[in-house]
Design a protein around this motif. Structure first.
Motif, PDB file in Angstrom:
ATOM      1  N   LEU A  57      -4.205  -5.753   9.004  1.00 13.65           N
ATOM      2  CA  LEU A  57      -4.129  -6.647  10.149  1.00 13.65           C
ATOM      3  C   LEU A  57      -2.721  -7.212  10.151  1.00 13.65           C
ATOM      4  O   LEU A  57      -2.303  -7.874   9.196  1.00 13.65           O
TER       5      LEU A  57
ATOM      6  N   THR B  80      -7.572  -0.856   6.653  1.00 13.55           N
ATOM      7  CA  THR B  80      -6.853  -1.250   7.867  1.00 13.55           C
ATOM      8  C   THR B  80      -6.067  -2.519   7.608  1.00 13.55           C
ATOM      9  O   THR B  80      -6.596  -3.500   7.099  1.00 13.55           O
TER      10      THR B  80
ATOM     11  N   ILE C 284      -5.707  -7.366   4.696  1.00  9.18           N
ATOM     12  CA  ILE C 284      -6.150  -5.976   4.574  1.00  9.18           C
ATOM     13  C   ILE C 284      -7.671  -5.999   4.605  1.00  9.18           C
ATOM     14  O   ILE C 284      -8.306  -6.697   3.818  1.00  9.18           O
ATOM     15  N   ARG C 285      -8.247  -5.245   5.525  1.00  7.21           N
ATOM     16  CA  ARG C 285      -9.713  -5.109   5.603  1.00  7.21           C
ATOM     17  C   ARG C 285     -10.044  -3.632   5.436  1.00  7.21           C
ATOM     18  O   ARG C 285      -9.767  -2.830   6.330  1.00  7.21           O
TER      19      ARG C 285
ATOM     20  N   ILE D  76      -0.060  -0.324  18.555  1.00  8.36           N
ATOM     21  CA  ILE D  76      -1.255  -0.993  18.036  1.00  8.36           C
ATOM     22  C   ILE D  76      -1.808  -1.916  19.115  1.00  8.36           C
ATOM     23  O   ILE D  76      -1.086  -2.754  19.670  1.00  8.36           O
TER      24      ILE D  76
ATOM     25  N   TRP E 263      -0.384   3.190   7.026  1.00  9.98           N
ATOM     26  CA  TRP E 263      -1.691   2.557   7.088  1.00  9.98           C
ATOM     27  C   TRP E 263      -2.161   2.498   8.538  1.00  9.98           C
ATOM     28  O   TRP E 263      -1.343   2.347   9.455  1.00  9.98           O
ATOM     29  N   SER E 264      -3.485   2.538   8.731  1.00  7.89           N
ATOM     30  CA  SER E 264      -4.003   2.218  10.056  1.00  7.89           C
ATOM     31  C   SER E 264      -3.887   0.709  10.215  1.00  7.89           C
ATOM     32  O   SER E 264      -3.994  -0.029   9.240  1.00  7.89           O
ATOM     33  N   ALA E 265      -3.653   0.266  11.443  1.00  4.90           N
ATOM     34  CA  ALA E 265      -3.406  -1.158  11.643  1.00  4.90           C
ATOM     35  C   ALA E 265      -3.984  -1.631  12.966  1.00  4.90           C
ATOM     36  O   ALA E 265      -4.042  -0.885  13.939  1.00  4.90           O
ATOM     37  N   THR E 266      -4.420  -2.868  12.971  1.00  9.43           N
ATOM     38  CA  THR E 266      -4.838  -3.558  14.188  1.00  9.43           C
ATOM     39  C   THR E 266      -4.103  -4.884  14.227  1.00  9.43           C
ATOM     40  O   THR E 266      -3.694  -5.403  13.185  1.00  9.43           O
TER      41      THR E 266
ATOM     42  N   PRO F 222      -6.586   1.180  17.288  1.00  8.92           N
ATOM     43  CA  PRO F 222      -5.773   0.979  16.089  1.00  8.92           C
ATOM     44  C   PRO F 222      -4.577   1.921  16.086  1.00  8.92           C
ATOM     45  O   PRO F 222      -4.667   3.049  16.556  1.00  8.92           O
TER      46      PRO F 222
ATOM     47  N   HIS G 224      -4.532  -3.017  -2.776  1.00  6.05           N
ATOM     48  CA  HIS G 224      -3.957  -3.263  -1.460  1.00  6.05           C
ATOM     49  C   HIS G 224      -3.627  -4.732  -1.227  1.00  6.05           C
ATOM     50  O   HIS G 224      -2.899  -5.054  -0.304  1.00  6.05           O
TER      51      HIS G 224
ATOM     52  N   ARG H 289      -0.693   2.840  13.804  1.00  4.52           N
ATOM     53  CA  ARG H 289      -0.221   3.143  12.457  1.00  4.52           C
ATOM     54  C   ARG H 289       0.996   2.281  12.152  1.00  4.52           C
ATOM     55  O   ARG H 289       1.815   1.995  13.020  1.00  4.52           O
TER      56      ARG H 289
END
Length: 155
Positions: A144, A142, A138-139, A101, A116-119, A106, A87, A108
């Motif tokens: 960022l 998720t 990328i954490r 978002i 991806w899920s995103a914040t 969170p 990733h 998408r």
């Protein structure tokens, strides 16, 4: 001995060939630089310069090659393209938000065809669906992300 004096270029050529072959065994890029100096000495001999001038030209060319050319060639050979795996290769890419978002909820984002899920990277931002974002980090699973300003927003 008179023949050698008239054909000293052949001795320089033999030395260059010997050093070139020896370089194939060592692969340190030192002997090939000395071989270039021997070729310079050969050219000087072919021009009819005295032996001292031939030695000085060969030595100068060898030192110049070792000091100026070899470091950049070695650096280039030892550094290859940076390989991004997993990733981590997504950092710096752009994506499109498919679900809004916020820091608390969170959403998408579609990045290179994957969702991806995103914040938001900045927790004070809310990013609406359809907006283009850049992946900052990328954490876990998720992303960022941060919105990319458009011309309409900057007016």
């Amino acid at each position: 001995m008179e023949w050698l004096g008239d054909n000293l270029w052949s001795a320089w050529l033999a030395l260059a060939v010997f050093l070139g072959v020896a370089e194939l065994m060592s692969l340190d890029l030192v002997l090939i630089m000395l071989a270039v100096g021997a070729v310079a000495g050969m050219v000087t001999a072919l021009l009819g310069a005295p032996v001292l001038a031939q030695v000085l030209v060969a030595g100068g060319a060898s030192v110049a090659m070792l000091a100026l050319v070899r470091p950049s060639v070695v650096k280039r050979l030892h550094s290859g393209p940076e390989l991004s795996l997993g990733h981590g290769k997504l950092v710096g890419r752009q994506g499109v938000v498919t679900a809004a978002i916020t820091a608390n909820e969170p959403g998408r984002v579609r990045i290179d065809g994957d969702v991806w899920s995103a914040t938001p990277y900045d927790p004070t931002l809310t990013i609406a669906a359809g907006q283009t974002v850049e992946v900052f980090e990328i954490r876990g699973a998720t992303a960022l992300v941060h919105p990319i300003p458009t011309l309409e927003e900057s007016d």
